[in-house]
Enzyme design. Structure first.
Site, PDB file in Angstrom:
ATOM      1  N   HIS A 154     -52.611 -42.867 -42.295  1.00  0.00           N
ATOM      2  CA  HIS A 154     -52.551 -42.583 -40.850  1.00  0.00           C
ATOM      3  C   HIS A 154     -52.737 -43.834 -40.002  1.00  0.00           C
ATOM      4  O   HIS A 154     -52.444 -43.817 -38.810  1.00  0.00           O
ATOM      5  CB  HIS A 154     -53.622 -41.553 -40.475  1.00  0.00           C
ATOM      6  CG  HIS A 154     -53.305 -40.179 -40.992  1.00  0.00           C
ATOM      7  ND1 HIS A 154     -52.869 -39.150 -40.199  1.00  0.00           N
ATOM      8  CD2 HIS A 154     -53.322 -39.680 -42.256  1.00  0.00           C
ATOM      9  CE1 HIS A 154     -52.649 -38.067 -40.928  1.00  0.00           C
ATOM     10  NE2 HIS A 154     -52.926 -38.358 -42.183  1.00  0.00           N
ATOM     11  N   ASP A 363     -52.976 -49.252 -33.394  1.00  0.00           N
ATOM     12  CA  ASP A 363     -53.186 -47.830 -33.671  1.00  0.00           C
ATOM     13  C   ASP A 363     -52.097 -47.354 -34.616  1.00  0.00           C
ATOM     14  O   ASP A 363     -50.926 -47.729 -34.437  1.00  0.00           O
ATOM     15  CB  ASP A 363     -53.095 -47.028 -32.353  1.00  0.00           C
ATOM     16  CG  ASP A 363     -54.071 -45.865 -32.306  1.00  0.00           C
ATOM     17  OD1 ASP A 363     -54.417 -45.341 -33.376  1.00  0.00           O
ATOM     18  OD2 ASP A 363     -54.471 -45.472 -31.190  1.00  0.00           O
TER      19      ASP A 363
HETATM   20  O1  LIG Z   1     -62.646 -38.712 -38.927  1.00  0.00           O
HETATM   21  P1  LIG Z   1     -63.212 -39.679 -37.931  1.00  0.00           P
HETATM   22  O2  LIG Z   1     -63.909 -40.845 -38.556  1.00  0.00           O
HETATM   23  O3  LIG Z   1     -64.041 -38.948 -36.898  1.00  0.00           O
HETATM   24  O4  LIG Z   1     -61.998 -40.333 -37.114  1.00  0.00           O
HETATM   25  C1  LIG Z   1     -60.918 -39.573 -36.585  1.00  0.00           C
HETATM   26  C2  LIG Z   1     -59.593 -39.948 -37.231  1.00  0.00           C
HETATM   27  O5  LIG Z   1     -59.258 -41.262 -36.777  1.00  0.00           O
HETATM   28  C3  LIG Z   1     -58.120 -41.880 -37.377  1.00  0.00           C
HETATM   29  O6  LIG Z   1     -56.928 -41.235 -36.928  1.00  0.00           O
HETATM   30  C4  LIG Z   1     -55.638 -41.718 -37.279  1.00  0.00           C
HETATM   31  O7  LIG Z   1     -54.753 -40.633 -37.449  1.00  0.00           O
HETATM   32  C5  LIG Z   1     -54.020 -40.214 -36.310  1.00  0.00           C
HETATM   33  C6  LIG Z   1     -53.068 -39.102 -36.767  1.00  0.00           C
HETATM   34  O8  LIG Z   1     -52.147 -39.581 -37.716  1.00  0.00           O
HETATM   35  C7  LIG Z   1     -53.261 -41.372 -35.710  1.00  0.00           C
HETATM   36  O9  LIG Z   1     -52.510 -40.940 -34.566  1.00  0.00           O
HETATM   37  C8  LIG Z   1     -54.244 -42.461 -35.304  1.00  0.00           C
HETATM   38  O10 LIG Z   1     -53.511 -43.589 -34.858  1.00  0.00           O
HETATM   39  C9  LIG Z   1     -55.112 -42.866 -36.478  1.00  0.00           C
HETATM   40  O11 LIG Z   1     -56.127 -43.722 -35.986  1.00  0.00           O
HETATM   41  C10 LIG Z   1     -58.268 -41.865 -38.885  1.00  0.00           C
HETATM   42  O12 LIG Z   1     -57.154 -42.493 -39.483  1.00  0.00           O
HETATM   43  C11 LIG Z   1     -58.492 -40.457 -39.417  1.00  0.00           C
HETATM   44  O13 LIG Z   1     -58.690 -40.492 -40.823  1.00  0.00           O
HETATM   45  C12 LIG Z   1     -59.741 -39.902 -38.755  1.00  0.00           C
HETATM   46  O14 LIG Z   1     -59.957 -38.549 -39.162  1.00  0.00           O
HETATM   47  O1  LIG Z   2     -62.320 -34.984 -26.254  1.00  0.00           O
HETATM   48  C1  LIG Z   2     -61.368 -35.071 -27.029  1.00  0.00           C
HETATM   49  C2  LIG Z   2     -60.721 -36.292 -27.296  1.00  0.00           C
HETATM   50  C3  LIG Z   2     -59.647 -36.310 -28.173  1.00  0.00           C
HETATM   51  N1  LIG Z   2     -59.231 -35.159 -28.780  1.00  0.00           N
HETATM   52  C4  LIG Z   2     -58.084 -35.174 -29.695  1.00  0.00           C
HETATM   53  O2  LIG Z   2     -58.253 -36.134 -30.722  1.00  0.00           O
HETATM   54  C5  LIG Z   2     -56.973 -36.584 -31.147  1.00  0.00           C
HETATM   55  C6  LIG Z   2     -56.970 -38.094 -31.182  1.00  0.00           C
HETATM   56  O3  LIG Z   2     -55.891 -38.488 -31.966  1.00  0.00           O
HETATM   57  P1  LIG Z   2     -55.209 -39.912 -31.878  1.00  0.00           P
HETATM   58  O4  LIG Z   2     -54.099 -39.901 -32.837  1.00  0.00           O
HETATM   59  O5  LIG Z   2     -54.841 -40.247 -30.477  1.00  0.00           O
HETATM   60  O6  LIG Z   2     -56.337 -40.974 -32.308  1.00  0.00           O
HETATM   61  P2  LIG Z   2     -57.465 -40.955 -33.467  1.00  0.00           P
HETATM   62  O7  LIG Z   2     -58.708 -40.507 -32.800  1.00  0.00           O
HETATM   63  O8  LIG Z   2     -56.995 -40.027 -34.530  1.00  0.00           O
HETATM   64  O9  LIG Z   2     -57.560 -42.378 -33.886  1.00  0.00           O
HETATM   65  C7  LIG Z   2     -55.934 -36.017 -30.177  1.00  0.00           C
HETATM   66  O10 LIG Z   2     -55.307 -34.892 -30.741  1.00  0.00           O
HETATM   67  C8  LIG Z   2     -56.806 -35.599 -29.000  1.00  0.00           C
HETATM   68  O11 LIG Z   2     -56.291 -34.532 -28.230  1.00  0.00           O
HETATM   69  C9  LIG Z   2     -59.863 -33.947 -28.537  1.00  0.00           C
HETATM   70  O12 LIG Z   2     -59.461 -32.918 -29.082  1.00  0.00           O
HETATM   71  N2  LIG Z   2     -60.914 -33.941 -27.664  1.00  0.00           N
END
Ligand SMILES: O=P(O)(O)OC[C@H]1O[C@H](O[C@H]2O[C@H](CO)[C@@H](O)[C@H](O)[C@H]2O)[C@H](O)[C@@H](O)[C@@H]1O
Ligand SMILES: O=c1ccn([C@@H]2O[C@H](COP(=O)(O)OP(=O)(O)O)[C@@H](O)[C@H]2O)c(=O)[nH]1
Length: 457
Positions: A154, A363
């Protein structure tokens, strides 16, 4: 149809509301097809790691595993989020090289393999997600698992030179070669992986982009940009206008326009630079002062990790300084909120905002960019200002693309977005909606699984 088994560190168990794109995406994909979702329970326990919990909702069965403090610290807070996360986001300055956390990461991956292997059948399709679990396929193969196994990263895949800064990188990155298919967010990520496989794995790459390993065997590689449930978000955002939180936000603006940012509190998201760019906008465009309010929603993320605590302190300082310098008795330029909001409410916030500010320094994709666009009113859409360093920029090139380090450039893009005529806003919005609706979260799932199983998808 074979049973789909999804494995990820973060699982969106029913009723849980936590920010993060992986869980949001997989929830939509699995909800539509059904299957088994295996991962961490989200609980840190006193006893030994490994206790399983089971629950079912609709056609999805959830099996989650507890971790104890030592394992969670080494695996999640340690190697995953203090070594791999900064490495994969090109932040070598933040990489922690401790060997103990690496051992903990391997130990937890072995525990995942021990607990998961007995649940698997040969005709399952297994889909493993993200940097927390890179070695899992190799460990499952050691345990006799024979089903098809795919992996999706991701986050960004950096250049081979950057990866080589990780001591013994080959021991970890070599385990990618145990998968049948490895998927990335963009074509450039996939190409960087192939280059790594050639330089450090001694592999060759055939005309279809398949990585051929020196000892025989091959790994299919592809770009599968993750999407959103665009239809659902459009419906939610139209309905959200009646939600009390959305109404309260609209009333609080007193007719002023809104710019919005929504990000986990993570240094990859470029929030300090974004805050400064907003201040620069107020300085470079003084006639705009008092007309645009910036709301940044930033739920705390990985709060046990020192770099994330430091970021929180830093943002509080910058936000206070900006408001101290630019606020008027009847106007606060920057509203900074460390709360997590449920999706339906967020979509209403997006729809109220004339400007969406998505300016990560790096990202994998950034689903917020796509959600912001999908949530707009088609008759009066807002404008997305998007970092060219987000994976989403490859599809959303009708956004105002910016370099997030270039504060003057971001400031001027904010001004341009806020003043953009309706015809141009509509044209850009329609152009962005084409990939968002044409390749949504369900299409993403079908494309990956179709390639993994060799079916048309
Ligand atoms: O699980 P956390 O440590 O709380 O973090 C949340 C997720 O963050 C990252 O998200 C990535 O996946 C998104 C969907 O493909 C993508 O849009 C974003 O750019 C990425 O940063 C992380 O890779 C996930 O594993 C986490 O669950
Ligand atoms: O208060 C919040 C902030 C973020 N999001 C969700 O968290 C996800 C963030 O995904 P993104 O791919 O932008 O970044 P990541 O946190 O996975 O790196 C999106 O679906 C947002 O709508 C949410 O549900 N509540």
């Amino acid at each position: 149809m074979s049973r789909l088994v999804v494995v990820s560190n973060r699982v969106a168990v029913p009723g849980e509301n936590r920010a993060g794109g992986l869980a949001v995406g997989l929830e939509a994909a699995l909800g539509a097809r059904g299957g088994l979702w295996f991962g961490w329970s989200g609980k840190v326990v006193r006893e030994d790691s490994g206790r399983l919990h089971e629950q079912e909702a609709g056609d999805v069965k959830y099996v989650t595993m507890d971790l104890n403090r030592a394992d969670h610290d080494a695996y999640y807070n340690g190697f995953a989020n203090r070594t791999l996360w900064p490495l994969l986001h090109s932040r070598l300055d933040l990489v922690d090289y401790a060997r103990e956390t690496r051992a903990g990461y391997r130990r937890v991956n072995m525990l995942f393999a021990d607990r998961l292997a007995p649940l698997l059948r040969d005709d399952d399709v297994l889909w493993i997600h993200d940097y927390h679990l890179i070695p899992l396929a190799a460990l499952l193969r050691d345990r006799g698992v024979r089903c098809r196994i795919g992996f999706f990263l991701h986050v960004p895949m950096p250049s081979a030179d950057l990866v080589s800064a990780l001591p013994e990188h080959g021991r970890l990155f070599g385990t990618f070669f145990a998968y049948d298919l490895v998927g990335f967010q963009t074509v450039r990520d996939a190409d960087r992986f192939r280059t790594y496989a050639r330089i450090f794995g001694g592999a060759s790459v055939d005309a279809d982009g398949v990585v051929k390993l020196p000892g025989g065997g091959s790994v299919a590689v592809g770009a599968f940009p993750i999407g959103i449930d665009a239809h659902r978000i459009a419906q939610q955002s139209a309905a959200a206008i009646n939600k009390s939180a959305v109404r309260a936000l609209r009333e609080s603006l007193s007719g002023r326009r809104l710019a919005i940012g929504v990000d986990r509190l993570d240094y990859s998201k470029g929030m300090p630079e974004r805050f400064r760019a907003f201040a620069r906008f107020l300085e470079r465009h003084p006639a705009e002062r008092g007309k645009l309010t910036f709301l940044q929603i930033a739920p705390v993320s990985r709060g046990d990790v020192a770099e994330y605590q430091h970021l929180r302190d830093q943002l509080e300082g910058i936000a206070g300084h900006i408001n101290g310098t630019h606020a008027a008795p009847d106007w606060t330029p920057l509203r900074y909120v460390n709360r997590n909001f449920p999706h339906p409410t967020l979509t209403g916030f997006y729809r109220l905002a004339s400007v969406g500010l998505v300016t990560p320094l790096r990202d994998g994709m950034n689903l917020v960019a796509k959600e912001y666009v999908a949530a707009q009113d088609p008759d009066d859409p807002g404008v997305l200002v998007l970092s060219m360093l987000a994976g989403a920029a490859a599809e959303l090139d009708a956004a105002l693309l910016v370099n997030p380090y270039d504060l003057d450039g971001v400031a001027d893009a904010i001004a341009r977005a806020a003043a953009m005529p309706l015809a141009e806003r509509r044209e850009r919005w329609e152009s962005m909606m084409r990939p968002i609706t044409g390749y949504d979260i369900h299409a993403w799932c079908r494309a990956f699984l179709g390639r993994l199983t060799g079916s048309a998808g």
